[in-house]
Write a protein that holds these residues in place. Structure first.
Motif, PDB file in Angstrom:
ATOM      1  N   ALA A 122     -46.780  23.500-126.907  1.00 52.78           N
ATOM      2  CA  ALA A 122     -47.821  24.148-127.698  1.00 52.78           C
ATOM      3  C   ALA A 122     -47.623  23.807-129.168  1.00 52.78           C
ATOM      4  O   ALA A 122     -46.504  23.518-129.615  1.00 52.78           O
ATOM      5  N   VAL A 123     -48.712  23.836-129.913  1.00 51.01           N
ATOM      6  CA  VAL A 123     -48.654  23.566-131.347  1.00 51.01           C
ATOM      7  C   VAL A 123     -49.535  24.563-132.078  1.00 51.01           C
ATOM      8  O   VAL A 123     -50.507  25.083-131.524  1.00 51.01           O
ATOM      9  N   THR A 124     -49.199  24.844-133.316  1.00 50.82           N
ATOM     10  CA  THR A 124     -50.126  25.534-134.206  1.00 50.82           C
ATOM     11  C   THR A 124     -50.665  24.511-135.184  1.00 50.82           C
ATOM     12  O   THR A 124     -49.937  23.659-135.686  1.00 50.82           O
ATOM     13  N   THR A 125     -51.962  24.606-135.434  1.00 47.25           N
ATOM     14  CA  THR A 125     -52.600  23.698-136.375  1.00 47.25           C
ATOM     15  C   THR A 125     -53.871  24.346-136.896  1.00 47.25           C
ATOM     16  O   THR A 125     -54.271  25.414-136.425  1.00 47.25           O
ATOM     17  N   SER A 126     -54.499  23.726-137.877  1.00 46.20           N
ATOM     18  CA  SER A 126     -55.577  24.386-138.615  1.00 46.20           C
ATOM     19  C   SER A 126     -56.978  24.034-138.140  1.00 46.20           C
ATOM     20  O   SER A 126     -57.936  24.624-138.624  1.00 46.20           O
ATOM     21  N   SER A 127     -57.134  23.085-137.217  1.00 45.80           N
ATOM     22  CA  SER A 127     -58.476  22.697-136.813  1.00 45.80           C
ATOM     23  C   SER A 127     -58.468  22.096-135.419  1.00 45.80           C
ATOM     24  O   SER A 127     -57.438  21.610-134.926  1.00 45.80           O
ATOM     25  N   ALA A 128     -59.647  22.121-134.791  1.00 48.20           N
ATOM     26  CA  ALA A 128     -59.787  21.516-133.469  1.00 48.20           C
ATOM     27  C   ALA A 128     -59.555  20.013-133.523  1.00 48.20           C
ATOM     28  O   ALA A 128     -59.009  19.418-132.589  1.00 48.20           O
ATOM     29  N   GLU A 129     -59.970  19.388-134.619  1.00 45.44           N
ATOM     30  CA  GLU A 129     -59.780  17.939-134.759  1.00 45.44           C
ATOM     31  C   GLU A 129     -58.288  17.586-134.778  1.00 45.44           C
ATOM     32  O   GLU A 129     -57.853  16.644-134.105  1.00 45.44           O
ATOM     33  N   ARG A 130     -57.509  18.370-135.504  1.00 49.41           N
ATOM     34  CA  ARG A 130     -56.066  18.122-135.521  1.00 49.41           C
ATOM     35  C   ARG A 130     -55.460  18.410-134.152  1.00 49.41           C
ATOM     36  O   ARG A 130     -54.550  17.709-133.701  1.00 49.41           O
ATOM     37  N   GLY A 131     -55.978  19.456-133.511  1.00 49.62           N
ATOM     38  CA  GLY A 131     -55.492  19.767-132.177  1.00 49.62           C
ATOM     39  C   GLY A 131     -55.722  18.621-131.212  1.00 49.62           C
ATOM     40  O   GLY A 131     -54.851  18.287-130.390  1.00 49.62           O
ATOM     41  N   ALA A 132     -56.883  17.983-131.297  1.00 48.00           N
ATOM     42  CA  ALA A 132     -57.181  16.848-130.428  1.00 48.00           C
ATOM     43  C   ALA A 132     -56.221  15.693-130.686  1.00 48.00           C
ATOM     44  O   ALA A 132     -55.764  15.029-129.745  1.00 48.00           O
ATOM     45  N   ARG A 133     -55.907  15.468-131.939  1.00 51.67           N
ATOM     46  CA  ARG A 133     -54.975  14.382-132.260  1.00 51.67           C
ATOM     47  C   ARG A 133     -53.574  14.700-131.738  1.00 51.67           C
ATOM     48  O   ARG A 133     -52.854  13.810-131.256  1.00 51.67           O
ATOM     49  N   LEU A 134     -53.182  15.975-131.806  1.00 48.36           N
ATOM     50  CA  LEU A 134     -51.869  16.363-131.296  1.00 48.36           C
ATOM     51  C   LEU A 134     -51.813  16.285-129.774  1.00 48.36           C
ATOM     52  O   LEU A 134     -50.762  15.982-129.205  1.00 48.36           O
ATOM     53  N   ARG A 135     -52.935  16.540-129.112  1.00 49.24           N
ATOM     54  CA  ARG A 135     -52.976  16.351-127.657  1.00 49.24           C
ATOM     55  C   ARG A 135     -52.684  14.893-127.300  1.00 49.24           C
ATOM     56  O   ARG A 135     -51.991  14.606-126.320  1.00 49.24           O
TER      57      ARG A 135
END
Length: 327
Positions: free
Chosen positions: A170-183
């Motif tokens: 799991a990660v914490t991040t500030s946006s869905a776009e960043r979340g997609a990149r972390l996926r």
């Protein structure tokens, strides 16, 4: 030579480009002409004055890691270092300059295929991510949360946990776009900065189950106690940074409130890892990055005289990966 120093602690505008004498390498040192200079979270913490009590003073020359060619060697250093492309740790000072000095024990040759920008993105952060997971006794099948995953330490920790067989990353991040990149880098669950799920609930809070076995926290700050509550029984919390500031003084009370859960909290600094051990891990990671097995993320490359702009971006939380300066 041009260099960037702290004229006044606080805002990025307190950074100043000045002319300084070219440094002369002392015994056991080399001088390097950087092609890339890493801009790290520790630089921002020093610039803000957060750790001024540790001896940092105005006029401090920022920068801890560079990559470039060796231009001179000091007494006791073999001459064959001269002209080689290397990565180097300069300590907590000296990197934001057209010439930098480092102890030869803190220098590594760069493998073919690895750019200077990639080297300073991975060199310091990769070691922290590796040894933080080791210090947490992370084991395959366990769930890991990387808090503040959009920086270079977090990006590397996500990859290492995923390929280490984590049951969930799991990660914490500030946006869905960043979340997609972390996926794309191995994250399986995306949380917002408060630790809650996003969007349609995929990877959201309900998917955390009972919590996490390991939390690697790069942020710190006032929200840290909330994340302590996310530990499973026998969970381990590793604080590796305070880019969001100091946590509340009484945060340890949250651990005592759950005394029967046998939770652990620890700080971690790579300063406690012997130099040869750091260099062995760093050398292996450089080779993996050159082969494309470990990804680095360079947010942007800016000229040295735009260092204040780089720090403004870090303060605004808009950086994904690492900003690199180029003289």
């Amino acid at each position: 030579m041009r260099a960037v120093v702290i004229r006044e602690f606080g805002k990025p505008e307190g950074l100043e480009v000045v002319d300084l004498p070219v440094p002369v390498p002392g015994p056991g040192e080399v001088r390097i002409a950087p092609e890339a200079i890493g801009v790290g979270g520790v630089d921002a913490v020093i610039r803000r004055g957060t750790v001024a009590g540790h001896g940092f003073q105005e006029g401090h020359l920022l920068g801890s890691e560079v990559a470039g060619r060796v231009t001179a060697v000091g007494e006791g250093v073999i001459a064959s270092w001269e002209g080689r492309r290397v990565w180097a740790f300069t300590g907590l000072s000296g990197g934001y300059a057209e010439e930098a000095v480092a102890a030869v024990d803190n220098v590594l040759p760069l493998p073919d295929g690895l750019t200077g920008a990639d080297a300073v993105t991975l060199g310091g952060s990769g070691v922290v991510a590796h040894f933080a997971l080791a210090r947490a006794h992370f084991a395959p099948g366990e769930s890991v949360l990387v808090r503040g995953a959009a920086g270079s330490i977090g990006i590397t920790a996500v990859q290492l946990a995923a390929r280490g067989g984590a049951g969930a990353v799991a990660v914490t991040t500030s946006s869905a776009e960043r979340g997609a990149r972390l996926r794309e880098l191995g994250a399986t669950h995306i949380l917002d900065r408060a630790g809650e799920g996003e969007g349609d609930g995929e990877g959201g809070g309900k998917d955390r189950g009972e919590g996490f076995d390991v939390i690697v926290d790069i942020a710190g700050g006032p929200r840290l106690p909330h994340f302590l509550d996310m530990l499973r029984p026998n969970g381990r919390f590793l604080a590796v940074g305070i880019v969001a500031g100091q946590p509340p003084a009484d945060f340890g009370a949250r651990l005592l409130d759950r005394f029967r859960s046998s939770l652990s909290f620890a700080t971690f600094s790579a300063d406690t890892v012997p130099g040869p051990d750091q260099q062995a891990v760093r050398s292996a990671q450089f080779a993996e990055a050159a082969r494309g097995e470990l990804r680095t993320v360079v947010h942007e490359v800016l000229p040295l005289d735009r260092a204040a702009e780089a720090h403004r971006a870090m303060d605004a939380g808009t950086v994904f990966g690492r900003i690199v300066l180029a003289p």
